[in-house]
Design an enzyme around this catalytic site. Structure first.
Site, short mmCIF file in Angstrom:
data_model
loop_
_atom_site.label_atom_id
_atom_site.label_comp_id
_atom_site.label_asym_id
_atom_site.label_seq_id
_atom_site.Cartn_x
_atom_site.Cartn_y
_atom_site.Cartn_z
N GLU A 103 18.25 -14.27 0.75
CA GLU A 103 18.32 -13.81 2.14
C GLU A 103 17.08 -14.21 2.93
OE1 GLU A 103 18.31 -9.56 2.91
OE2 GLU A 103 18.44 -9.92 5.07
N ASP A 123 1.96 -5.47 -0.25
CA ASP A 123 1.61 -5.54 1.17
C ASP A 123 0.41 -4.63 1.38
OD1 ASP A 123 1.45 -5.61 3.88
OD2 ASP A 123 3.34 -4.57 4.27
N ASP A 150 -2.28 -3.40 4.23
CA ASP A 150 -2.41 -3.44 5.67
C ASP A 150 -3.65 -2.64 6.06
OD1 ASP A 150 -0.03 -3.42 8.24
OD2 ASP A 150 -2.10 -2.74 8.46
N CYS A 168 -14.71 -5.07 8.19
CA CYS A 168 -13.70 -4.41 7.37
C CYS A 168 -12.90 -5.40 6.53
CB CYS A 168 -12.81 -3.49 8.18
SG CYS A 168 -12.15 -4.15 9.71
N SER A 184 -1.50 -12.28 6.32
CA SER A 184 -0.31 -11.87 7.06
C SER A 184 -0.29 -12.39 8.49
CB SER A 184 -0.19 -10.36 7.08
OG SER A 184 -1.12 -9.84 8.01
N GLY A 185 -1.43 -12.90 8.95
CA GLY A 185 -1.49 -13.43 10.31
C GLY A 185 -2.17 -12.47 11.26
N HIS A 235 -0.58 -10.32 1.89
CA HIS A 235 0.59 -10.11 1.03
C HIS A 235 0.37 -10.84 -0.28
CE1 HIS A 235 3.03 -10.00 5.03
NE2 HIS A 235 2.43 -8.84 4.79
N HIS A 266 2.40 -15.40 13.33
CA HIS A 266 2.33 -14.03 13.83
C HIS A 266 2.43 -14.05 15.34
CE1 HIS A 266 1.41 -9.95 14.60
NE2 HIS A 266 1.40 -9.69 13.31
ZN LIG Z 1 -13.56 -3.73 11.46
#
Ligand SMILES: [Zn+2]
Ligand code: SF4
Lengths: 505, 424
Positions: B47, B112, B114, B134, B163-164, B169, B323
């Site tokens: 898919e 994933d 994030d 970060c 991930s853009g 990922h 993205h």
């Molecule tokens: Zn930061």
């Protein structure tokens, strides 16, 4: 479906040789004839037993003394094998084992029909098996493994020495000395998922090293896999059984008896207005929903887990689809989501909850068990059960804020400590509704709501309509429905040829 | 057209056709998802889902060949491409098969991570924003998970992808990983999860004796980065963030530290105080003796979205998808260069499209001539040559290397199969 008019096999009865052991892997289906009333009793009793397994698992630590004692007791009362003892094989033992065997296979028929039923049945059977296996002595365990051809590869002493430190720090209660005297089995990690999940085992290059003391895990894995395959097979051959008008109602009732009320149907649609929600959330919501409600109001957003848990609850208390859409939309557009985005990204899933979108129409409000056990909240989430998922310190503050008395708080926290989350919640219910002892056993947030409304309306039956015709949640839940079914088919006395049900035609 | 450093989301509809026509690495992409043809219909039953303009989302796309995939993508010009599972039937025919028989069979094991999930422990940014301070968290996450997936679980073919925007990922492509059941996926994800609890939990990491080797090794990784990270985030600098840290230490230690901190203001020294208290605790009563480790893990340990990893049918943004907000390409990350990886240096679609317009060098002209001699593959060649002229080149090259790695395994599989056939 065949009854005793037509015999395909000659049976020697009773099956003395057949049941030489208390613990079974249920590889061979029963082949004997059995009368319909026995069929029913067996089935009903096993549902009762499994229901007990489930309830005990929620209120006690599995395999704790209390858990074991209570389970053993129930097995005894219901005439199932209760104390494995292979030296003694009197007639009673044999009868119990026969009942264990046959009833297990009957329930396979009743519980193979949907994914949910299968999951429930497998879970309870696995727990029951675990308890029984644990109860065996060392010798009996080995004998059981041997008899069922369960062989696992033990690692060499050399490998054991090389991995000593890792093995000690991955398995509870192991020391250098105990390691020497134990076999370690090396199996693919896929075969010991429970140990992997809990990080209770050493894992290297895709293999886990299981100390003999934990061998139950691999055995259980085998048990689970086999049972799950068998259920899939049974499901395929089910149409034949279903065409039998005597068995079908019984089987259906048996399978309905498992979770109690599911609150998915909508009765009081529209009786609640959106304006009432805030005040209801303070008065009649269980803490889990109150917390979610507060979070939506404050953040104008909820993440997926929270939307599901709260959205379905709202549906259960009688919000209409239109109201639900209005509720969520009015909050979300006050946050970061504009109306257009809401319609595109969120409206669909809300309609989905009400069965208006997609194929599935059976979204049922989450039970306590589901809230407590599945999908624990993570960063940014507000869902879950506060009794289970809040730090005790925060829970305490919250309870103080809600003006629960210090002694009440203490009782609640005590229950939480013992992992009796639903009992803690029920205690909170009693304290906040000023009743001595509530006469229901809590297992569903929507039930909490209904009971609360009942108390607040002075016990009058204004909300009666919210109740279901069958209330199944108490301990005896399973049996009530099954007994009903049994009564319904009483006049259909006759004999059932189990062989013909379980063998492919 | 905006200059290379700026990407303007409004230009996306104009850039996408160019990107998909001349730059998207279709042949590598197909090579990946075809997996050597070891299993029948593996690519055909996969898919894909597309997000089109105005957030229109189309699921259950599937393609019978690379050519068809190319054609469709070039026709639809999706803003975003997601990859789903390999199903029992062709996903684009899911409505025509008997209900109940259409189901997901296999998929890569995916992770994933994030940055928004770290909002309670980073002070530099919040929500969708990231910065180099970060980003260290992502580096730590990759280091820890990559080690565990390889050493503990025995997987070898791990593709890490930016991930853009604000995360990474991981696609675990080993055959064994693709075949994992839902239960196994969730067990792996839980094994890898240490930070637990939602908004109602303060202390999210609790360690007990003995410390599992996996946690030890993860701590080793965190230790390498922690001091710098704590310094940059000033987690022991401001009162508010200090309180957050102190909330994680045992009651009696907290009181002492609160006092000590009044006279000791330098973050480094404060951390030393915590360390000293922790080692004392280990000698003493041992209760909550690992609070120092717990703090480090709560601040730096990877936070996985378990639900993404669990489901076989869960969709995840495809590598080399764009993205739409940042315009950055989801590029594979070469772990040999991980510490140097800079999300802000990842090319945007506007940059690479612009690079395409730059005049060619003489060397490339001569390549052109050679190509004319071999007209069969001319178009294919031209595409290869195209991306090689852009900053996308090094990422595609790394992707190629990754694919060479898995190709070895499926060659083995194919050999086994043909041997079997000979026997019959
Ligand atoms: Zn930061
Ligand atoms: S016990 Fe049930 S009703 Fe009570 S808070 Fe927890 S999930 Fe909600």
């Amino acid at each position: 479906m065949e009854f005793s008019g037509r015999k395909r096999k000659i049976h020697t009865s009773p099956h003395a040789e057949h049941y030489a052991h208390a613990l079974q892997f249920y590889e061979q289906p029963p082949t004997e004839n059995i009368c319909l009333s026995e069929f029913e009793t067996f089935a009903v009793d096993r549902v009762k037993l499994l229901k007990t397994v489930e309830n005990l698992g929620l209120s006690y630590v599995k395999m704790s003394d209390d858990y074991n004692k209570k389970l053993n007791n129930e097995a005894k009362v219901l005439n199932f094998p209760y104390r494995p003892d292979s030296s003694q094989c009197g007639p009673t033992d044999n009868d119990r084992r026969r009942k264990d065997h046959i009833s297990h296979f009957i329930l396979r028929l009743a519980y193979c029909q949907t994914e949910d039923l299968r999951r429930w049945f497998i879970q309870q059977e696995v727990d029951l098996f675990r308890y029984r296996f644990n109860d065996l002595g060392r010798e009996q365990k080995l004998e059981f493994l041997h008899r069922n051809n369960l062989q696992y590869n033990a690692i060499s002493d050399k490998e054991k020495v090389a991995l000593k430190d890792q093995l000690i720090s991955s398995s509870y209660g192991l020391s250098g000395v105990t390691i020497e005297h134990q076999d370690f089995y090396k199996v693919p990690f896929q075969d010991a998922l429970d140990l992997v999940r809990a990080r209770k085992v050493y894992l290297q290059a895709g293999y886990v090293y299981i100390p003999h003391q934990d061998i139950i895990t691999i055995v259980l894995n085998d048990f689970r896999t086999k049972l799950s395959k068998a259920l899939a097979l049974t499901a395929r051959s089910l149409p034949a059984v279903h065409s039998d008008e005597r068995l079908q109602p019984l089987l259906n009732h048996l399978s309905h008896a498992y979770v109690g009320q599911d609150y998915s149907f909508q009765k009081n649609v529209g009786k609640i207005s959106l304006e009432q929600i805030d005040s209801l959330s303070g008065k009649s919501y269980p803490l889990c929903m109150r917390q979610l409600h507060q979070a939506v109001r404050e953040n104008h957003h909820l993440r997926h887990g929270g939307r599901m848990q709260y959205g379905l609850f709202l549906k259960g208390i009688g919000l209409s689809l239109e109201q639900a859409l209005q509720f969520w939309k009015s909050e979300f557009i006050r946050g970061k989501v504009d109306a257009d985005k809401f319609d595109k990204a969120y409206a669909y899933s809300i309609r989905h909850m009400f069965g208006k979108e997609g194929k599935r129409t059976d979204y049922t409000p989450y039970s306590c068990m589901k809230v407590i056990l599945s999908n624990p909240p993570s960063q940014g989430d507000h869902h879950g059960c506060p009794f289970r998922h809040s730090d005790p310190e925060l829970l305490k503050q919250k309870l103080q804020f809600y003006k629960v008395s210090p002694s009440g708080i203490e009782q609640i926290l005590e229950l939480v400590k013992g992992m009796h989350y639903q009992l803690a919640c029920q205690k909170y219910f009693e304290l906040t509704h000023n009743i001595e002892e509530s006469n229901f056993s809590l297992n569903h947030p929507n039930q909490y709501f209904i009971e609360s409304q009942r108390v607040l309306s002075g016990g009058k039956d204004i909300k009666r309509e919210m109740e279901t015709p069958q209330r199944l949640q108490e301990n005896s839940a399973g049996s009530t429905a099954a007994r009903e079914a049994a009564n319904a088919s009483q006049d259909l006395a006759g004999m059932t040829d189990l062989d013909s049900i379980f063998q492919d035609p | 057209m905006p200059t290379s450093s700026e990407y303007d989301p409004d230009s996306l509809p104009d850039l996408l056709p160019l990107y998909y026509r001349r730059l998207f690495p279709f042949s590598q992409y197909y090579r990946w998802l075809y997996y050597g043809g070891v299993q029948k219909n593996y690519f055909q039953n996969r898919e894909f889902s597309f997000t089109l303009k105005d957030d229109i989302y189309v699921r259950y796309q599937s393609f019978s060949s690379q050519a068809e995939l190319e054609k469709e993508i070039q026709k639809m010009n999706p803003y975003k491409i997601d990859i789903g599972a390999v199903y029992s039937h062709k996903p684009n025919q899911h409505n025509t098969v008997k209900s109940g028989t259409f189901h997901a069979l296999e998929k890569e094991l995916v992770f994933d991570i994030d940055m928004t999930d770290y909002d309670d422990v980073r002070t530099c940014c919040s929500a969708a924003d990231i910065c180099s301070k970060c980003w260290t968290l992502m580096t730590i996450a990759i280091r820890i998970l990559d080690r565990a997936l390889r050493d503990d679980f025995g997987f070898q073919h791990l593709l890490w992808v930016y991930s853009g925007r604000r995360g990474v990922h991981c696609w675990v492509c080993d055959e064994a990983a693709r075949k994992l059941s839902v239960a196994a996926r969730s067990a792996v994800a839980e094994y890898l999860t240490l930070v637990k609890g939602g908004e109602e939990t303060v202390k999210k990491v609790v360690l007990t004796d003995p410390i599992h080797p996996f946690i030890r090794k993860s701590l080793d990784v965190v230790e390498k980065y922690f001091t710098d990270y704590a310094h940059e985030q000033a987690i022991l600098g401001h009162n508010k963030s200090v309180d957050k840290v102190l909330a994680l230490v045992p009651e009696e230690v907290r009181q002492v530290l609160q006092k000590d901190f009044q006279s000791e203001k330098t973050p480094e020294k404060r951390w030393d105080l915590i360390k000293a208290k922790a080692s004392m605790k280990k000698g003493d009563d041992k209760k909550q003796q690992y609070f120092q480790e717990e703090i480090m893990l709560q601040y730096c340990y990877p936070r996985l979205d378990v639900n993404v990893s669990k489901g076989v049918n869960h969709l995840l943004k495809s590598p080399f998808s764009v993205h739409p907000k940042t315009g950055r390409i989801s590029v594979p990350i070469d772990l040999k260069e991980l510490d140097k990886f800079d999300p802000f240096a990842v090319p945007t679609i506007s940059l690479i499209c612009e690079e395409l317009d730059q005049p060619r060098t003489g060397e490339k002209e001569s390549e052109d001539k050679k190509e004319k001699e071999n007209e069969n593959n001319a178009t294919e060649r031209r595409k290869i040559r195209d991306y090689k002229r852009t900053s996308l080149a090094k990422y595609v090259k790394y992707f190629d290397q990754f694919l060479d790695g898995i190709a070895c395994t499926w060659k083995g599989e194919l050999l086994k199969k043909s041997d079997l056939q000979k026997q019959f």
